[in-house]
Design a protein around this motif. Structure first.
Motif, PDB file in Angstrom:
ATOM      1  N   LEU A   5       2.432  37.315  43.444  1.00  0.00           N
ATOM      2  CA  LEU A   5       2.275  35.963  43.970  1.00  0.00           C
ATOM      3  C   LEU A   5       3.249  35.695  45.110  1.00  0.00           C
ATOM      4  N   ALA A   6       4.491  36.150  44.958  1.00  0.00           N
ATOM      5  CA  ALA A   6       5.491  35.949  46.008  1.00  0.00           C
ATOM      6  C   ALA A   6       5.090  36.661  47.287  1.00  0.00           C
ATOM      7  N   ILE A  12      -1.520  32.107  49.869  1.00  0.00           N
ATOM      8  CA  ILE A  12      -1.781  31.112  48.826  1.00  0.00           C
ATOM      9  C   ILE A  12      -1.534  29.708  49.375  1.00  0.00           C
ATOM     10  N   LYS A  13      -0.437  29.552  50.098  1.00  0.00           N
ATOM     11  CA  LYS A  13      -0.111  28.247  50.676  1.00  0.00           C
ATOM     12  C   LYS A  13      -1.178  27.821  51.686  1.00  0.00           C
ATOM     13  N   GLY A  74      -2.507  25.665  43.874  1.00  0.00           N
ATOM     14  CA  GLY A  74      -1.283  24.913  43.577  1.00  0.00           C
ATOM     15  C   GLY A  74      -0.533  25.486  42.380  1.00  0.00           C
ATOM     16  N   ILE A  75      -1.266  25.852  41.343  1.00  0.00           N
ATOM     17  CA  ILE A  75      -0.631  26.469  40.169  1.00  0.00           C
ATOM     18  C   ILE A  75      -0.018  27.809  40.551  1.00  0.00           C
ATOM     19  N   CYS A  76      -0.726  28.576  41.377  1.00  0.00           N
ATOM     20  CA  CYS A  76      -0.167  29.859  41.838  1.00  0.00           C
ATOM     21  C   CYS A  76       1.141  29.631  42.584  1.00  0.00           C
ATOM     22  N   PRO A  81       8.616  32.064  41.744  1.00  0.00           N
ATOM     23  CA  PRO A  81      10.010  31.665  41.545  1.00  0.00           C
ATOM     24  C   PRO A  81      10.640  31.132  42.843  1.00  0.00           C
ATOM     25  N   GLY A  82      11.341  30.016  42.709  1.00  0.00           N
ATOM     26  CA  GLY A  82      12.048  29.442  43.838  1.00  0.00           C
ATOM     27  C   GLY A  82      11.245  28.441  44.657  1.00  0.00           C
ATOM     28  N   VAL A  83       9.958  28.332  44.412  1.00  0.00           N
ATOM     29  CA  VAL A  83       9.140  27.394  45.185  1.00  0.00           C
ATOM     30  C   VAL A  83       9.313  25.974  44.668  1.00  0.00           C
ATOM     31  N   VAL A  84       9.369  25.816  43.361  1.00  0.00           N
ATOM     32  CA  VAL A  84       9.478  24.488  42.754  1.00  0.00           C
ATOM     33  C   VAL A  84      10.750  24.423  41.925  1.00  0.00           C
ATOM     34  N   ASP A  85      11.544  23.390  42.180  1.00  0.00           N
ATOM     35  CA  ASP A  85      12.731  23.122  41.364  1.00  0.00           C
ATOM     36  C   ASP A  85      12.347  22.051  40.347  1.00  0.00           C
ATOM     37  N   TRP A  86      11.996  22.480  39.148  1.00  0.00           N
ATOM     38  CA  TRP A  86      11.518  21.549  38.127  1.00  0.00           C
ATOM     39  C   TRP A  86      12.613  20.616  37.630  1.00  0.00           C
ATOM     40  N   GLY A  87      13.861  20.858  38.034  1.00  0.00           N
ATOM     41  CA  GLY A  87      14.951  19.955  37.684  1.00  0.00           C
ATOM     42  C   GLY A  87      15.040  18.773  38.630  1.00  0.00           C
ATOM     43  N   ALA A  88      14.312  18.826  39.742  1.00  0.00           N
ATOM     44  CA  ALA A  88      14.293  17.725  40.705  1.00  0.00           C
ATOM     45  C   ALA A  88      13.220  16.711  40.318  1.00  0.00           C
ATOM     46  N   VAL A  89      13.237  15.574  40.989  1.00  0.00           N
ATOM     47  CA  VAL A  89      12.261  14.511  40.709  1.00  0.00           C
ATOM     48  C   VAL A  89      10.928  14.789  41.403  1.00  0.00           C
ATOM     49  N   TRP A  90      10.961  15.333  42.632  1.00  0.00           N
ATOM     50  CA  TRP A  90       9.751  15.447  43.443  1.00  0.00           C
ATOM     51  C   TRP A  90       8.587  16.201  42.801  1.00  0.00           C
TER      52      TRP A  90
END
Length: 149
Positions: A5-6, A12-13, A74-76, A81-90
């Motif tokens: 995926l990376a 993908i984008k 979007g799920i892909c 790894p590193g694309v989404v920071d699930w600890g952030a609000v966005w």
């Protein structure tokens, strides 16, 4: 799997963006068809049949596949790894916007079935107001991703 995926990230984008554009175009256009259908056409006659055909094809041939592709790509992206920071609000505000957009998609589908069955439909003014929903959700989603608030 994540390595694959990376390595495909730009592709993908790109496909995610294209599918979002197609989905959004349909989400903007279908309520507009409903405005004209309810105000100018009614629930009988040749023009009613024509509008039903246009609405059905827009939903089944463009909107549904575009939504599915948007979700898949979007799920892909989210799995890389590193694309989404699930600890952030966005990501969470984006996810809320996407779920609401998918719910609006389902509502539009239900409205098409109402037109097809000759059931109770809304007024043109009500459809015009509902036509603003995807714009508001798009603003939330894009700001979430770009500004990352």
């Amino acid at each position: 799997m994540t390595d694959l995926l990376a390595s495909l990230y730009p592709w993908i984008k790109a496909f995610h963006i294209m599918s979002v554009i197609a989905w959004m175009a349909a989400l903007f256009y279908l309520p507009r068809l409903y405005v004209y259908h309810s105000e100018q056409v009614g629930l009988s006659g040749d023009t009613h049949v024509l509008f039903q055909t246009m609405e059905h094809k827009l939903l089944k041939v463009i909107m549904n596949p575009a939504m599915i592709a948007t979700w898949v790509f979007g799920i892909c992206l989210a799995l890389i790894p590193g694309v989404v920071d699930w600890g952030a609000v966005w990501p969470w505000t984006k996810l809320i916007g996407i779920l609401a957009m998918s719910g609006f998609h389902g509502w539009l589908s239900k409205q098409r079935r109402m037109f097809a069955s000759g059931g109770s439909i809304m007024t043109g003014r009500q459809y015009r107001m509902m036509n603003e929903v995807p714009t508001v959700l798009m603003v939330l989603i894009v700001l979430s991703v770009v500004v990352k608030f």
